[in-house]
Design a protein around this motif. Structure first.
Motif, PDB file in Angstrom:
ATOM      1  N   GLU A   1       0.806  -1.219   0.000  1.00  0.00           N
ATOM      2  CA  GLU A   1       0.000   0.000   0.000  1.00  0.00           C
ATOM      3  C   GLU A   1       0.843   1.275   0.000  1.00  0.00           C
ATOM      4  N   ARG A   2       1.985   1.252   0.700  1.00  0.00           N
ATOM      5  CA  ARG A   2       2.835   2.441   0.716  1.00  0.00           C
ATOM      6  C   ARG A   2       3.353   2.755  -0.681  1.00  0.00           C
ATOM      7  N   ALA A   3       3.778   1.721  -1.404  1.00  0.00           N
ATOM      8  CA  ALA A   3       4.243   1.928  -2.777  1.00  0.00           C
ATOM      9  C   ALA A   3       3.105   2.437  -3.650  1.00  0.00           C
ATOM     10  N   TRP A   4       1.902   1.914  -3.443  1.00  0.00           N
ATOM     11  CA  TRP A   4       0.766   2.350  -4.248  1.00  0.00           C
ATOM     12  C   TRP A   4       0.442   3.820  -3.994  1.00  0.00           C
ATOM     13  N   GLN A   5       0.596   4.283  -2.746  1.00  0.00           N
ATOM     14  CA  GLN A   5       0.358   5.686  -2.443  1.00  0.00           C
ATOM     15  C   GLN A   5       1.362   6.577  -3.187  1.00  0.00           C
ATOM     16  N   THR A   6       2.641   6.157  -3.185  1.00  0.00           N
ATOM     17  CA  THR A   6       3.653   6.924  -3.907  1.00  0.00           C
ATOM     18  C   THR A   6       3.363   6.926  -5.406  1.00  0.00           C
ATOM     19  N   LEU A   7       2.972   5.774  -5.934  1.00  0.00           N
ATOM     20  CA  LEU A   7       2.646   5.692  -7.359  1.00  0.00           C
ATOM     21  C   LEU A   7       1.440   6.559  -7.703  1.00  0.00           C
ATOM     22  N   ALA A   8       0.452   6.588  -6.816  1.00  0.00           N
ATOM     23  CA  ALA A   8      -0.729   7.415  -7.069  1.00  0.00           C
ATOM     24  C   ALA A   8      -0.344   8.891  -7.133  1.00  0.00           C
ATOM     25  N   ALA A   9       0.547   9.328  -6.228  1.00  0.00           N
ATOM     26  CA  ALA A   9       0.987  10.720  -6.249  1.00  0.00           C
ATOM     27  C   ALA A   9       1.759  11.037  -7.525  1.00  0.00           C
ATOM     28  N   LEU A  10       2.611  10.099  -7.959  1.00  0.00           N
ATOM     29  CA  LEU A  10       3.365  10.320  -9.190  1.00  0.00           C
ATOM     30  C   LEU A  10       2.448  10.325 -10.409  1.00  0.00           C
ATOM     31  N   ALA A  11       1.423   9.462 -10.390  1.00  0.00           N
ATOM     32  CA  ALA A  11       0.478   9.435 -11.508  1.00  0.00           C
ATOM     33  C   ALA A  11      -0.263  10.763 -11.616  1.00  0.00           C
ATOM     34  N   THR A  12      -0.644  11.333 -10.482  1.00  0.00           N
ATOM     35  CA  THR A  12      -1.332  12.626 -10.476  1.00  0.00           C
ATOM     36  C   THR A  12      -0.418  13.716 -11.013  1.00  0.00           C
ATOM     37  N   TYR A  13       0.845  13.710 -10.554  1.00  0.00           N
ATOM     38  CA  TYR A  13       1.806  14.696 -11.040  1.00  0.00           C
ATOM     39  C   TYR A  13       2.018  14.547 -12.544  1.00  0.00           C
ATOM     40  N   HIS A  14       2.201  13.301 -13.000  1.00  0.00           N
ATOM     41  CA  HIS A  14       2.482  13.064 -14.416  1.00  0.00           C
ATOM     42  C   HIS A  14       1.320  13.513 -15.291  1.00  0.00           C
ATOM     43  N   LYS A  15       0.113  13.243 -14.841  1.00  0.00           N
ATOM     44  CA  LYS A  15      -1.054  13.659 -15.634  1.00  0.00           C
ATOM     45  C   LYS A  15      -1.152  15.178 -15.695  1.00  0.00           C
ATOM     46  N   SER A  16      -0.848  15.841 -14.578  1.00  0.00           N
ATOM     47  CA  SER A  16      -0.907  17.309 -14.590  1.00  0.00           C
ATOM     48  C   SER A  16       0.118  17.888 -15.550  1.00  0.00           C
TER      49      SER A  16
END
Length: 283
Positions: free
Chosen positions: A264-279
């Motif tokens: 779950e910790r890795a998924w949280q980091t990936l979710a934040a990076l996905a949001t940044y990348h999309k922006s």
């Protein structure tokens, strides 16, 4: 630039349900690529880094192709000398066809001496065998009536000069693995110089970096790219983009078995990076 994720396909805690959750999380977050590792015999030298159980990559990716629809699927990296090249060519072609052309074949020469011994493959010839087998695979795929596949991109792994040379001669891309930020800047210069020396095009840059978010900035000069605060991770990815990378693969396994059981910790980091990348893409 696209982003991918190296999914752990080994160690206690990895099972079909966990692999499915990883795949659907990655695709759901909008990442472009999912890759898994390769070992056949979990000998002591392998188990020290990649403990059993180990899910074989072609079987695993074939199954994951059925529970995903869009994300590309690949190996990081398939150890080429372990399998007859015509078997690898057949499995890769079939997987590419069955997945709708989503396969990326990351390849390497291997490092686990005991595993080579267990498989009866000469360790000292692993580089020459890899070169020979890659050419045999490309030759086989030219028979499209038999292999029935579109082109399969080959990403050649290896951070050494030999790995760079192999990428120039046999690869569509160079796929260096886990390094410090400054190292890659210098290595890209070596890649271009090697291509010029051989009179070949410069292969695309498709690196794999670590992924571990920390609460405080990491100041160690040996810090791996992708390790640190979110700001450090984003800066590393941006630096790699500026070096010309077309895809960056994120590797969230950093050696702690707890990371396998509790992703779950890795998924949280990936979710934040996905949001940044999309922006960034929307700008």
């Amino acid at each position: 630039m696209q982003l991918g994720v190296n999914v752990p396909n080994f160690a206690p805690g990895t099972d079909p349900d966990m692999l499915r959750r990883w795949a659907q999380t990655i695709e759901g977050l909008g990442f472009d690529l999912l890759m898994v590792s390769d070992h056949i015999a979990v000998t002591p030298d392998v188990a020290e880094q990649y403990p059993a159980p180990f899910y074989e990559p072609f079987t695993t990716l074939s199954w994951l192709a059925g529970v995903t629809r869009r994300v590309r699927l690949g190996t990081t990296v398939l150890i080429v000398p372990y399998r007859h090249p015509l078997l690898t060519a057949r499995m890769a072609a079939n997987l590419n066809r069955l997945s709708g052309g989503r396969l990326v074949l990351g390849v390497g020469v291997g490092w686990a001496r005991q595993e080579f011994e267990a498989l009866g493959v000469p360790f000292r010839r692993r580089g020459a065998l890899t070169d020979e087998y890659l050419q045999a695979m490309r030759d086989a795929w030219r028979n499209t009536d038999d292999y029935d596949t579109a082109a399969i991109p080959i990403w050649v792994g290896g951070n050494s000069d030999a790995g760079i040379r192999r990428a120039v001669l046999h690869g569509d891309a160079w796929h260096p693995l886990r390094f410090t930020p400054g190292w890659l800047t210098r290595a890209v210069g070596r890649l271009k110089a090697t291509a010029d020396e051989l009179g070949r095009p410069v292969p695309a840059l498709m690196p794999r970096i670590a992924l571990r978010e920390t609460g405080e900035a990491v100041t160690d000069p040996e810090r791996l790219a992708g390790v640190g605060t979110m700001d450090q991770i984003i800066a590393d990815i941006e630096q790699i983009r500026l070096l010309g990378a077309e895809t960056v693969l994120l590797d969230p396994f950093n050696g702690d078995p707890i990371e396998i059981r509790q992703p779950e910790r890795a998924w949280q980091t990936l979710a934040a990076l996905a949001t940044y990348h999309k922006s960034e893409e929307d700008r």
